[in-house]
Enzyme design. Structure first.
Site, PDB file in Angstrom:
ATOM      1  N   GLY A  79     -13.831  19.234  -0.197  1.00  0.00           N
ATOM      2  CA  GLY A  79     -15.221  18.850  -0.287  1.00  0.00           C
ATOM      3  C   GLY A  79     -15.354  17.342  -0.273  1.00  0.00           C
ATOM      4  O   GLY A  79     -14.380  16.597  -0.421  1.00  0.00           O
ATOM      5  N   GLY A  80     -16.581  16.892  -0.082  1.00  0.00           N
ATOM      6  CA  GLY A  80     -16.831  15.464  -0.180  1.00  0.00           C
ATOM      7  C   GLY A  80     -16.903  14.753   1.148  1.00  0.00           C
ATOM      8  O   GLY A  80     -16.862  15.354   2.214  1.00  0.00           O
ATOM      9  N   THR A  83     -12.964   8.982   1.893  1.00  0.00           N
ATOM     10  CA  THR A  83     -12.314   8.218   0.832  1.00  0.00           C
ATOM     11  C   THR A  83     -11.037   7.593   1.365  1.00  0.00           C
ATOM     12  O   THR A  83     -10.578   7.899   2.469  1.00  0.00           O
ATOM     13  CB  THR A  83     -12.030   9.090  -0.408  1.00  0.00           C
ATOM     14  OG1 THR A  83     -11.726   8.231  -1.513  1.00  0.00           O
ATOM     15  CG2 THR A  83     -10.859  10.030  -0.172  1.00  0.00           C
ATOM     16  N   PHE A  84     -10.475   6.706   0.553  1.00  0.00           N
ATOM     17  CA  PHE A  84      -9.238   6.003   0.908  1.00  0.00           C
ATOM     18  C   PHE A  84      -8.152   6.340  -0.093  1.00  0.00           C
ATOM     19  O   PHE A  84      -8.407   6.439  -1.299  1.00  0.00           O
ATOM     20  CB  PHE A  84      -9.474   4.484   0.915  1.00  0.00           C
ATOM     21  CG  PHE A  84      -8.200   3.685   1.003  1.00  0.00           C
ATOM     22  CD1 PHE A  84      -7.574   3.485   2.228  1.00  0.00           C
ATOM     23  CD2 PHE A  84      -7.610   3.153  -0.139  1.00  0.00           C
ATOM     24  CE1 PHE A  84      -6.383   2.779   2.310  1.00  0.00           C
ATOM     25  CE2 PHE A  84      -6.424   2.440  -0.076  1.00  0.00           C
ATOM     26  CZ  PHE A  84      -5.812   2.253   1.156  1.00  0.00           C
ATOM     27  N   HIS A  85      -6.938   6.529   0.400  1.00  0.00           N
ATOM     28  CA  HIS A  85      -5.755   6.640  -0.446  1.00  0.00           C
ATOM     29  C   HIS A  85      -4.769   5.554  -0.035  1.00  0.00           C
ATOM     30  O   HIS A  85      -4.641   5.252   1.167  1.00  0.00           O
ATOM     31  CB  HIS A  85      -5.072   7.996  -0.292  1.00  0.00           C
ATOM     32  CG  HIS A  85      -5.936   9.169  -0.664  1.00  0.00           C
ATOM     33  ND1 HIS A  85      -6.641   9.216  -1.836  1.00  0.00           N
ATOM     34  CD2 HIS A  85      -6.200  10.320  -0.011  1.00  0.00           C
ATOM     35  CE1 HIS A  85      -7.307  10.359  -1.897  1.00  0.00           C
ATOM     36  NE2 HIS A  85      -7.063  11.036  -0.794  1.00  0.00           N
ATOM     37  N   ALA A 150     -11.988   9.330  -7.668  1.00  0.00           N
ATOM     38  CA  ALA A 150     -12.713  10.222  -6.774  1.00  0.00           C
ATOM     39  C   ALA A 150     -12.124  11.622  -6.864  1.00  0.00           C
ATOM     40  O   ALA A 150     -10.924  11.794  -7.137  1.00  0.00           O
ATOM     41  CB  ALA A 150     -12.632   9.710  -5.331  1.00  0.00           C
ATOM     42  N   ILE A 151     -12.970  12.621  -6.627  1.00  0.00           N
ATOM     43  CA  ILE A 151     -12.545  14.024  -6.702  1.00  0.00           C
ATOM     44  C   ILE A 151     -13.080  14.768  -5.483  1.00  0.00           C
ATOM     45  O   ILE A 151     -14.246  14.603  -5.108  1.00  0.00           O
ATOM     46  CB  ILE A 151     -13.056  14.690  -7.990  1.00  0.00           C
ATOM     47  CG1 ILE A 151     -12.350  14.097  -9.211  1.00  0.00           C
ATOM     48  CG2 ILE A 151     -12.858  16.213  -7.949  1.00  0.00           C
ATOM     49  CD1 ILE A 151     -12.898  14.581 -10.542  1.00  0.00           C
ATOM     50  N   ALA A 165      -8.129  11.155  -7.002  1.00  0.00           N
ATOM     51  CA  ALA A 165      -7.449   9.887  -6.732  1.00  0.00           C
ATOM     52  C   ALA A 165      -7.933   8.875  -7.765  1.00  0.00           C
ATOM     53  O   ALA A 165      -9.124   8.565  -7.840  1.00  0.00           O
ATOM     54  CB  ALA A 165      -7.758   9.404  -5.322  1.00  0.00           C
ATOM     55  N   CYS A 181     -17.221   7.735  -0.269  1.00  0.00           N
ATOM     56  CA  CYS A 181     -17.969   8.930  -0.656  1.00  0.00           C
ATOM     57  C   CYS A 181     -19.431   8.875  -0.205  1.00  0.00           C
ATOM     58  O   CYS A 181     -20.283   9.590  -0.733  1.00  0.00           O
ATOM     59  CB  CYS A 181     -17.879   9.184  -2.157  1.00  0.00           C
ATOM     60  SG  CYS A 181     -16.184   9.339  -2.739  1.00  0.00           S
TER      61      CYS A 181
END
Length: 275
Positions: A79-80, A83-85, A150-151, A165, A181
């Site tokens: 979901g979502g 984002t960055f990792h 973030a989830i 994260a 997000c």
């Protein structure tokens, strides 16, 4: 009462595609009942991931720019949004069978428990964080709240994947490549930045990523009321899975859920995408 156990494995730095394949393997083993709940903790090389709700406009640079600067791009079924990792960020993939919890945990409750785990971990380091109604994740209590974790999750037949994260020493400049997000009016922050600014923690040394992984695992045990079992290697996890009988798995007729009430009702029966 049966003792609930969460297997915990810290993997260090792992390419996103390899971690994704590993998640898929463990999801299958958990669905087959061959291993227990498993929490993978790791970090990734620089990578941008998009969830099912991602808008293309939220990646503000070209694919060529990303490739030139060593940033991978992956579409996912979590979901979502975007984002960055990257290095210095603790990523957690809890692969849990929600049907095994008593009382059973719904999809929304699972996300709330992830937030609670991370709120407690930040608090352990003197960084006060909170939830913001309507915005998934963990936020600082600054005048303008900053997103520190973030989830984004995927739940199929009650088994979870993807996860969270937590920015520890993450280079926050990477987040300028995206609209994190899809939220334009709140910054992204990190434990390193918040600890340097907080009177509660500015004199404390920031633990290593692996030490914070241990704190996160302890808080998982407390929040999910389970014993955490640290494993030394991936082999130790996979070798614990007994052989499966040669039976055909039931067809997966999962579809996305839409509203929170429906999500709670259908948890474990249909695919769910939450962020």
């Amino acid at each position: 009462m049966d003792l609930r156990v969460i297997n915990v494995l810290y993997l260090g730095r792992v390419d996103y595609s390899i971690a994704l394949e590993l998640q898929q393997t463990i999801v299958r083993l958990v669905k087959e009942g061959r291993i227990s709940h498993t929490l993978l903790l790791l970090e990734h090389p620089p990578v941008i991931t998009t969830g099912r709700n991602a808008g293309a406009q939220n990646i503000v640079v070209s694919r060529e720019f990303l490739a030139h600067n060593g940033v991978e791009l992956h579409e996912t079924n979590r979901g979502g949004d975007v984002t960055f990792h990257g290095p210095g960020q603790l990523v957690g993939y809890p692969i849990f069978d929600l049907r095994a919890f008593a009382p059973r945990i719904g999809a929304v409750d699972f996300v709330r428990k992830l937030e609670e785990t991370l709120i407690r971990t930040c608090g352990d380091l003197g960084v006060v964080t909170e939830r913001i109604p309507g915005l998934t994740g963990v936020w600082t209590q600054n005048e303008i709240p900053g997103k520190i974790a973030a989830i984004g999750v995927h739940i199929s037949r009650a088994v979870t994947s993807h996860g969270f994260a937590l920015n520890v020493t993450t280079n926050l400049d990477y987040f300028k490549l995206i609209v994190p997000c899809g939220i334009i009016d709140k910054p992204v922050t990190s434990l390193e930045q918040e600890m340097a600014q907080s009177h509660l923690s500015r004199d404390r040394k920031l633990p290593s990523l692996e030490d914070i992984a241990q704190q996160v695992a302890r808080n998982f045990g407390r929040v999910f009321e389970a014993q955490t079992l640290w494993l030394d290697s991936l082999d130790a996890l996979l070798s614990s899975a007994p052989p499966v009988a040669n039976t055909e798995a039931p067809a997966n007729q999962d579809v996305p859920a839409r509203a929170p009430d429906e999500i709670r009702r259908l948890a474990g029966e249909k695919d769910i995408y939450l962020a």
